[in-house]
Scaffold this active site. Structure first.
Site, PDB file in Angstrom:
ATOM      1  N   HIS A 154     -29.857 -39.480 -30.456  1.00 41.49           N
ATOM      2  CA  HIS A 154     -29.424 -39.557 -29.056  1.00 41.49           C
ATOM      3  C   HIS A 154     -29.832 -40.898 -28.433  1.00 41.49           C
ATOM      4  O   HIS A 154     -30.511 -40.956 -27.402  1.00 41.49           O
ATOM      5  CB  HIS A 154     -29.991 -38.403 -28.237  1.00 41.49           C
ATOM      6  CG  HIS A 154     -29.127 -38.024 -27.069  1.00 41.49           C
ATOM      7  ND1 HIS A 154     -28.930 -36.733 -26.665  1.00 41.49           N
ATOM      8  CD2 HIS A 154     -28.390 -38.788 -26.220  1.00 41.49           C
ATOM      9  CE1 HIS A 154     -28.127 -36.702 -25.609  1.00 41.49           C
ATOM     10  NE2 HIS A 154     -27.792 -37.944 -25.317  1.00 41.49           N
ATOM     11  N   GLU A 190     -30.954 -29.977 -29.864  1.00 39.96           N
ATOM     12  CA  GLU A 190     -31.787 -31.179 -29.866  1.00 39.96           C
ATOM     13  C   GLU A 190     -33.190 -30.830 -29.381  1.00 39.96           C
ATOM     14  O   GLU A 190     -33.340 -29.985 -28.488  1.00 39.96           O
ATOM     15  CB  GLU A 190     -31.166 -32.259 -28.974  1.00 39.96           C
ATOM     16  CG  GLU A 190     -29.841 -32.788 -29.510  1.00 39.96           C
ATOM     17  CD  GLU A 190     -29.293 -33.958 -28.676  1.00 39.96           C
ATOM     18  OE1 GLU A 190     -29.933 -34.331 -27.683  1.00 39.96           O
ATOM     19  OE2 GLU A 190     -28.228 -34.478 -29.050  1.00 39.96           O
TER      20      GLU A 190
END
Length: 525
Positions: free
Chosen positions: A278, A260
């Site tokens: 997220h 990420e």
């Protein structure tokens, strides 16, 4: 006045709470690692979200740091072993965004069940593909929870409200808790074979990494739908893409990815795949809640010693902390003493308190005993992982309270079971503050357990102390303190000596060869 740094963007209420509780606070966000290292030495507390990386190097520079508070659940960005080694408490806020994350998992479950994102894109593109998007109902389907903790429990509750059947895999889920939650506890293989939907709610550890591996995905029911709002790395993403392409997995939704920000993924563009960036904890309510909670927890710790939601020591309310902390110091030293003396032979541990100690919260005290005891097996042990290390080794741990008051106003006893029977050590607090050993293996002896020490069992006979002193002195070892106890005159005696230099193996063998010596052990506290 404790000084706190807020290094990630956080709701303004956090800084307000710190100031109201008596802490000085600076809000300095967006700093690089080197910039953080340059400034962190001035602070007692560090409040973070997910951006700041609290590495070993940062902790080494944090000479005054006492607590790191993560506003949120995940602490992948904190080196907890390094923090523990430096005596820094690491806290998170596991409940502030639990409902938000659970609701996001439920939302994604609906999304993959009814193909909502694709149907929306198709409709807004001017198409009317009603027959293309044939979904499935959630009612009467089986939901498999991998992880049945706080968030998993909320998801289970919502799923039961949707009339789903819920099965759960979680090594720490007790049968009683499963009944209370209304779920069926199963093995991982059984969950994979039975679940129509699978949601993950577990931290990322060595044990859970790729828990949905290629092999695990092959064991799932054909047509399963998978949702992950927990941690990236729990699913083999390449294997998941193959399973989606083959049709074995009917749909998947990920809010988290192994890398990420996930600007590229083999899953992007795959039919029946839904992704979000997220967002599990991203609601206005959750952001405010975790900011408030982390500020309250850190301020309590810095101002009064209260420990809430700590990941490397037992929780302790601000009210009870001043009373319990001296007992925790005593407990850790008693655990370290008996652990060094009995080592791998221990199969059970009993922690007993009497007198004033019997009125206290025993969990931190037992945690401290185990931390001292398990230090024999691991140099990274702390009061959080010590109970797990004890469980892994099959140790039976018991807590016993006695209302009676004996020779001491307060007493803590640690008893271990070995192949040769039970052995115990006991200690008290002098002036309600100073830890002191008062009994070792049935022999009365008063000693401070500090620094380097020698434990010697010998026959009580004239001249022994002189011979011992000469032997140590001849090797350049200075004796700091000398503590002696014996069962009876002429019987077995116990010596505990504090020494200023390390006593290495050749000298230990020489001491052991002195007439009347039965056992010699070098100790360190």
């Amino acid at each position: 006045m404790p000084k706190v740094l807020i290094s990630d963007k956080m709701d303004p209420k956090a800084a307000q709470i710190f100031r109201e509780r008596g802490c000085q606070v600076d809000e300095i966000t967006g700093k690089t690692r080197d910039e953080l290292i340059a400034m962190i030495g001035d602070y007692d507390g560090l409040a973070i979200r997910s951006s700041t990386k609290v590495t070993k190097e940062v902790l080494a520079a944090a000479t005054n740091l006492k607590v790191v508070g993560r506003a949120g659940i995940g602490v992948d960005n904190v080196d907890i072993p390094a923090a523990s080694a430096r005596g820094v408490v690491v806290m998170n806020t596991p409940f502030g965004n639990s409902i938000t994350t659970a609701e996001h998992a439920i939302a994604l479950m609906f999304a993959v069940a009814r193909q909502l994102p694709e149907a929306d894109a198709s409709t807004q593109a001017g198409k009317w593909e009603k027959n293309r998007f044939m979904g499935v109902e959630l009612t009467a389907k089986t939901l498999g929870l991998i992880g049945a903790g706080n968030i998993g429990g909320i998801v289970a509750d919502r799923a039961l409200g949707l009339k789903m059947k819920v099965v759960a895999y979680d090594p720490f889920l007790t049968p009683e808790r499963a009944v209370e939650m209304g779920v069926e506890k199963v093995t991982l293989d059984e969950l994979l074979a039975r679940a129509d939907f699978i949601t993950l709610h577990t931290p990322l550890t060595d044990a859970t990494r790729n828990i949905l591996s290629r092999e695990a995905l092959a064991k799932t029911k054909k047509g399963v739908r998978i949702v992950n709002c927990a941690r990236g790395g729990l699913i083999d993403e390449a294997a998941l893409k193959d399973a989606l392409d083959s049709g074995h997995v009917a749909g998947a939704a990920l809010d988290v990815f192994a890398e990420e920000p996930a600007t590229a993924s083999p899953l992007f563009g795959t039919p029946n795949f839904v992704s979000t960036p997220h967002l599990g904890a991203s609601t206005s309510e959750a952001q405010v809640n975790v900011a408030i909670q982390v500020a309250e927890q850190m301020a309590d710790f810095l101002m009064s010693g209260g420990v809430t939601n700590a990941l490397n020591m037992p929780s302790l309310s601000a009210e009870e902390a001043p009373r319990v902390k001296p007992y925790m110091a005593l407990a850790e030293r008693l655990g370290a003493l008996i652990g060094q003396l009995e080592g791998a032979e221990i199969s059970a541990v009993a922690v007993e308190v009497e007198g004033a100690a019997a009125e206290l919260n025993m969990k931190p005290i037992t945690g401290a005993v185990l931390a001292g005891l398990m230090g024999v097996y691991s140099d990274t042990v702390n009061m959080v992982n010590a109970p797990f290390l004890a469980r892994e080794r099959g140790l039976d741990v018991r807590e016993v309270r006695h209302d009676r008051e004996g020779d001491y106003h307060t007493l803590l006893r640690v008893t271990v079971t070995t192949s040769e029977g039970t052995r115990s050590v006991a200690g008290t607090l002098f002036g309600n503050a100073a830890p002191r050993l008062v009994e070792i293996f049935g022999v009365k002896v008063e000693a401070d357990l500090v620094g380097r020490m020698l434990y010697i069992v010998n026959e009580d006979a004239p001249g022994f102390i002189g011979r011992l002193g000469s032997t140590l002195g001849g090797a350049g070892i200075n004796i700091g303190t000398f503590h002696l106890g014996r069962r009876e005159a002429g019987g077995e005696a116990v010596l505990l000596l504090s020494v200023d230099q390390p006593v290495e193996e050749p000298l230990l063998s020489e001491v052991c060869s002195l007439p009347g010596v039965k056992r010699v052990k070098a100790l360190k506290f």
